[in-house]
Design a protein around this motif. Structure first.
Motif, PDB file in Angstrom:
ATOM      1  N   ALA A 189       0.845  -1.193   0.000  1.00 25.04           N
ATOM      2  CA  ALA A 189       0.000   0.000   0.000  1.00 25.04           C
ATOM      3  C   ALA A 189       0.878   1.240   0.000  1.00 25.04           C
ATOM      4  CB  ALA A 189      -0.926   0.004   1.219  1.00 25.04           C
ATOM      5  N   THR A 190       0.238   2.363  -0.300  1.00 21.64           N
ATOM      6  CA  THR A 190       0.962   3.629  -0.341  1.00 21.64           C
ATOM      7  C   THR A 190       1.243   4.160   1.061  1.00 21.64           C
ATOM      8  OG1 THR A 190      -0.136   4.147  -2.424  1.00 21.64           O
ATOM      9  CG2 THR A 190       0.926   5.968  -1.272  1.00 21.64           C
ATOM     10  N   GLN A 191       0.292   4.012   1.961  1.00 20.67           N
ATOM     11  CA  GLN A 191       0.459   4.535   3.310  1.00 20.67           C
ATOM     12  C   GLN A 191      -0.170   3.580   4.309  1.00 20.67           C
ATOM     13  OE1 GLN A 191      -2.055   7.980   4.167  1.00 20.67           O
ATOM     14  NE2 GLN A 191      -3.080   7.685   2.202  1.00 20.67           N
ATOM     15  N   PRO A 192       0.342   3.544   5.542  1.00 17.36           N
ATOM     16  CA  PRO A 192      -0.207   2.640   6.549  1.00 17.36           C
ATOM     17  C   PRO A 192      -1.465   3.211   7.184  1.00 17.36           C
ATOM     18  CG  PRO A 192       1.604   3.885   7.470  1.00 17.36           C
ATOM     19  CD  PRO A 192       1.502   4.289   6.023  1.00 17.36           C
ATOM     20  N   ASN A 193      -2.168   2.357   7.887  1.00 21.58           N
ATOM     21  CA  ASN A 193      -3.302   2.772   8.707  1.00 21.58           C
ATOM     22  C   ASN A 193      -2.816   2.803  10.150  1.00 21.58           C
ATOM     23  OD1 ASN A 193      -5.637   2.970  10.280  1.00 21.58           O
ATOM     24  ND2 ASN A 193      -6.872   1.806   8.825  1.00 21.58           N
ATOM     25  N   PRO A 194      -2.722   3.995  10.758  1.00 24.38           N
ATOM     26  CA  PRO A 194      -2.153   4.066  12.112  1.00 24.38           C
ATOM     27  C   PRO A 194      -2.950   3.285  13.149  1.00 24.38           C
ATOM     28  CG  PRO A 194      -3.114   6.184  11.445  1.00 24.38           C
ATOM     29  CD  PRO A 194      -3.121   5.313  10.239  1.00 24.38           C
ATOM     30  N   GLN A 195      -4.203   2.921  12.823  1.00 25.07           N
ATOM     31  CA  GLN A 195      -5.027   2.174  13.778  1.00 25.07           C
ATOM     32  C   GLN A 195      -4.754   0.678  13.726  1.00 25.07           C
ATOM     33  OE1 GLN A 195      -9.218   3.333  13.660  1.00 25.07           O
ATOM     34  NE2 GLN A 195      -8.665   5.241  12.635  1.00 25.07           N
ATOM     35  N   LEU A 196      -3.975   0.240  12.742  1.00 30.27           N
ATOM     36  CA  LEU A 196      -3.679  -1.183  12.604  1.00 30.27           C
ATOM     37  C   LEU A 196      -2.206  -1.423  12.912  1.00 30.27           C
ATOM     38  CD1 LEU A 196      -5.605  -1.868   9.282  1.00 30.27           C
ATOM     39  CD2 LEU A 196      -6.302  -2.548  11.588  1.00 30.27           C
ATOM     40  N   ASP A 197      -1.955  -2.365  13.775  1.00 35.48           N
ATOM     41  CA  ASP A 197      -0.582  -2.664  14.187  1.00 35.48           C
ATOM     42  C   ASP A 197      -0.026  -3.773  13.298  1.00 35.48           C
ATOM     43  OD1 ASP A 197       1.781  -2.770  15.513  1.00 35.48           O
ATOM     44  OD2 ASP A 197       1.034  -3.955  17.196  1.00 35.48           O
ATOM     45  N   ILE A 198       0.494  -3.371  12.127  1.00 34.16           N
ATOM     46  CA  ILE A 198       1.087  -4.325  11.189  1.00 34.16           C
ATOM     47  C   ILE A 198       2.549  -3.937  11.002  1.00 34.16           C
ATOM     48  CG2 ILE A 198       0.893  -5.418   8.928  1.00 34.16           C
ATOM     49  CD1 ILE A 198      -1.905  -4.294   8.698  1.00 34.16           C
ATOM     50  N   PRO A 199       3.475  -4.860  11.193  1.00 38.45           N
ATOM     51  CA  PRO A 199       4.889  -4.534  10.935  1.00 38.45           C
ATOM     52  C   PRO A 199       5.067  -4.026   9.510  1.00 38.45           C
ATOM     53  CG  PRO A 199       4.694  -6.658  12.024  1.00 38.45           C
ATOM     54  CD  PRO A 199       3.303  -6.251  11.652  1.00 38.45           C
TER      55      PRO A 199
END
Length: 807
Positions: free
Chosen positions: A309-319
């Motif tokens: 993806a282009t940017q992470p979702n800060p609400q999801l804790d994915i390495p």
């Protein structure tokens, strides 16, 4: 995980007995279902085999080949010649004696197996074999059992390897490309991604993030191929542009994994027991749906998962792992390889590749597109598809910061400087905007960046520049420009000012805004001596300006052209101001233009015209009501009169005009005039004193500092201080050349040549003199031209005398 092939020694023994006795193999025999047994030599399944007889023949052929190969491999350890299928009885006896000569139970076992089951045409009985090998039946049976065990293990390994190879091929067929791409500059990321997916505690999930076309899909594909090679995966799934709706996405994943209808258990439960790798490419829409993405992570459980993806979702804790642009070396290596692979460009044109890197940075997809476009390449055509969508997602504060970073001349801006440039935004807004830009991979996170500094990627910069040019964000661009201008007005810096004005001109800001910028930074540019740049900025503005703005621009253009020794152009610009300002009754503007035009006329040696212009300007300012303005302009007129008198060598007149100055106010202008007067009068010590004081006062005013250094060089030359003279004249020329001060440079060059002549260094003097005549002729400096020609003629005479003596 791939299960082991179910083959036992007894099954192998029964197959060998059938081979020896030419009997059929049972239909349920494990070897009948062996994939390796049914392969042709090219590695593909033999689909033409039909019937039990053909199957038996294929199995016998495979077993015989494997036994024969193993025997010869062990014989080769002792330097023995390979055994051939068609050897006669005598050769067989020799080979057997050779095999049993060595204390190697493996060799003996394979030899006995070969002659017992493969060379059935010889019909060797056990008794005969006992005689030939000189071993008893019991020992031979023990060796046979050992050989059959080895053969069984060998068959199991080959079958498992074959099944693994076919399963890997089936898994690769589900990928976008069946062969791993050859990545450049990503070795560390490949290793780290593989490590996170294969080592440590579960869940083995990784989120690859980065700007569009930075190579996330290619990295995921490379890692997937690597995991297929190194891990015994049960299933692989590649989902591109997933449906963000949970049920549909799960259905697509289970279908790709082949789990639906394959078991009575639920797919989610069954997946917990399987070693599966799932890649979800272009997963930004899924990540934005926090609920659906969290549910997917729970459902997939222990599966190995790659999200791109282009940017992470800060609400999801994915390495997560961020893909940075390639460095210059890796980017150029990529371009060279693409040119070789696809013949898109000359692979040796490193200069062109370096230019592409400077414009686009290290985004692999962008570089490839630029190369494919050939002559149609334009940086905005590449950057717009990448960043247009991201720009639309940003807040106004983030967009403003993006533009401010473009307008800043520094590639990486200190964070505290950014806060100073944005006084209207509070700290929280700036930090939030920077977080947005970081998530969208707009900011350059190059590994060699200094902590606390913020920079744009080259592709992001190119996109913002295209927005500034097309006028689609004029309000935002104007705000960003004004913020930079406000900061530079308080903290002036020549490089930053030039950078800002260049972008302001390219951004097609309103004429009013550009004129205001010119007013603001006029002093910075003139003291920096960037005359060519100043002309390029002012010329377009003069066409649209009116009234005082037009006169102000015309006056500055005249001054700039004069420093560039473009006498006629300067005179035309100043004469236009005189005419237009006079017609409008703006006599102060007219008088200022007359003073500047008088300077131009002095350089052209139009002395009478210069006197008349100064006289007219003096009459006007003598009657001016503004006392401060009157005093300042009358001083300028007097200074020009002194210089004109010195040009005419009228020392008495020059001294008279100098006496009009207020002696208590030792300005840089007065010091310079005193130095010139003393030099021309022959009072060299006094001239040196005044010239040195002038140089100190001129620090920061580069054009006049260069002229002061040139004057010091002349004074030292007259005093006989030739080393000091050379140093000052060379320093003056070094400053004058980039400014375009052709008149000052030519005069300093002529004086430097004279110093070398005085030293007797004729070769160096000739070096500086030989290019001067056409330059001085264009400048209209007849006096200097005559002096140079005389010196060149003298050097020619010396040269002719030396040549005559050498003969």
């Amino acid at each position: 995980m791939i299960s082991s092939y179910p083959l036992e020694e007894e099954s192998v023994r029964t197959a060998l007995d059938a081979m020896r006795q030419a009997e059929a193999i049972q239909i349920d025999h494990p070897l009948v279902y062996s994939l390796w047994m049914r392969l042709r030599q090219d590695g593909t399944p033999n689909v033409n085999t039909s019937g039990h007889t053909a199957t038996d023949a294929l199995i016998f052929e495979r077993l015989a080949h494997l036994i024969h190969h193993s025997l010869n491999k062990h014989r080769a350890l002792y330097g023995l010649l390979p055994v051939l299928y068609n050897t006669d009885r005598a050769t067989v006896e020799t080979n057997l004696s050779e095999d049993f000569r060595y204390d190697n139970s493996e060799l003996k076992g394979w030899s006995y197996l070969y002659y017992r089951y493969v060379r059935v045409d010889l019909a060797l009985s056990v008794e005969e074999l006992e005689t030939l090998t000189q071993e008893d039946r019991r020992t031979l049976q023990r060796r046979l059992s050992r050989a059959i065990r080895r053969l069984t293990h060998l068959l199991i390994r080959r079958e498992n390897a074959t099944r693994t190879r076919f399963q890997q091929a089936a898994q690769r067929s589900k990928l976008p490309f069946p062969v791993a791409p050859q990545l450049i500059g990503r070795d560390g990321l490949v290793r780290e991604t593989f490590r996170r997916l294969s080592e440590g505690s579960q869940p083995h999930h990784v989120l690859l993030i980065g700007a569009p076309r930075i190579g996330k899909s290619a990295l995921a594909l490379t890692v997937t191929h690597l995991m297929i090679d190194r891990l015994p995966l049960d299933a692989v799934a590649w989902i591109d542009q997933p449906d963000p709706e949970l049920d549909k996405l799960l259905y697509d994943i289970y279908i790709e994994l082949g789990l639906l209808f394959a078991t009575n258990e639920s797919p989610a439960t069954f997946l917990q027991q399987q070693d599966a790798l799932i890649v979800i490419d272009h997963a930004q829409a899924l990540l934005n749906n926090t609920t659906a993405c969290a549910a997917i992570l729970r459902q997939l459980g222990t599966a190995r998962l790659i999200l791109c993806a282009t940017q992470p979702n800060p609400q999801l804790d994915i390495p997560r792992l961020r893909l940075a642009p390639l460095d210059q070396s890796a980017a150029i290596t990529l371009l060279v390889r693409l040119s070789q692979d696809f013949q898109l460009h000359n692979p040796e044109d490193i200069e062109h590749f370096g230019k592409l890197y400077d414009e686009l940075g290290g985004n692999p997809g962008a570089l490839r597109q630029a190369l494919e476009m050939g002559r149609r390449y334009r940086a905005p055509l590449v950057s717009r598809p990448v960043y247009r969508v991201l720009w639309d997602q940003l807040s106004e504060s983030a967009r403003l910061i993006w533009l401010v970073l473009v307008l800043s001349p520094e590639a990486r801006l200190p964070e505290d400087r950014l806060f100073q440039l944005l006084p209207d935004l509070d700290t929280d807004s700036i930090n939030e905007a920077l977080s947005e830009l970081t998530r969208l991979s707009v900011l350059d996170d190059a590994v060699d960046g200094v902590p606390g500094e913020i920079g744009l990627g080259a592709l992001a910069r190119s996109f913002a520049e295209s927005l500034m040019r097309d006028g689609s964000e004029s309000t935002l661009v104007n705000n960003a420009t004004q913020m930079i201008a406000d900061y530079l007005a308080v903290n002036p810096d020549l490089t930053s000012v030039v950078h800002l004005l260049n972008y302001a001109q390219e951004a097609d800001l309103s004429a009013r805004s550009q004129i205001d910028l010119a007013y603001t930074f006029s002093n910075v540019l003139t003291r920096g001596g960037v005359w060519s740049i100043w002309v390029r900025i002012l010329e377009p503005l003069r066409a649209t300006a009116q009234g005082q703005d037009r006169w102000w621009i015309g006056l500055r253009l005249g001054i700039a052209w004069r420093w560039l020794a473009r006498w006629d152009t300067a005179a035309y610009a100043l004469a236009e101001v005189i005419e237009q300002a006079g017609a409008a009754g703006a006599f102060d503007w007219q008088a200022d233009a007359m003073i500047e035009l008088a300077t131009v006329q002095r350089y052209q040696r139009h002395d009478e015209s210069a006197w008349q212009l100064l006289q007219r300007a003096h009459r006007f300012y003598s009657r001016a009501k503004n006392v401060e303005r009157r005093a300042e302009r009358l001083e300028a007129i007097t200074a020009e009169r002194v210089l004109l008198a010195l040009t005419l060598n009228d020392l008495a007149a020059a001294q008279g005009y100098l006496s009009e100055f207020d002696g208590s106010n030792a300005s840089a202008r007065l010091l310079n005039l005193e130095a010139r007067f003393a030099f021309q009068s022959g009072d060299l010590e006094k001239a040196l004193n005044f010239a040195q004081r002038t140089q100190r006062e001129r620090i920061g005013d580069l054009p006049r500092l260069a002229r002061a250094s040139a004057l010091l060089g002349q004074i030292h030359a007259r005093l006989g201080n030739r080393r000091a003279a050379i140093d000052h004249l060379l320093g003056a020329m070094t400053m004058m050349e980039p400014m375009g001060d052709r008149a000052g440079y030519a005069r300093a060059q002529m004086n430097l040549a004279a110093v070398y002549l005085g030293q007797g260094n004729l070769r160096t003097a000739l070096y500086y003199l030989r290019d001067l005549p056409p330059i001085l002729e264009r400048l209209g400096d007849e006096e200097s031209l005559q002096a140079v020609l005389e010196n060149l003629e003298m050097l020619n005479r010396v040269s002719r005398r030396w040549k005559a003596r050498s003969k």
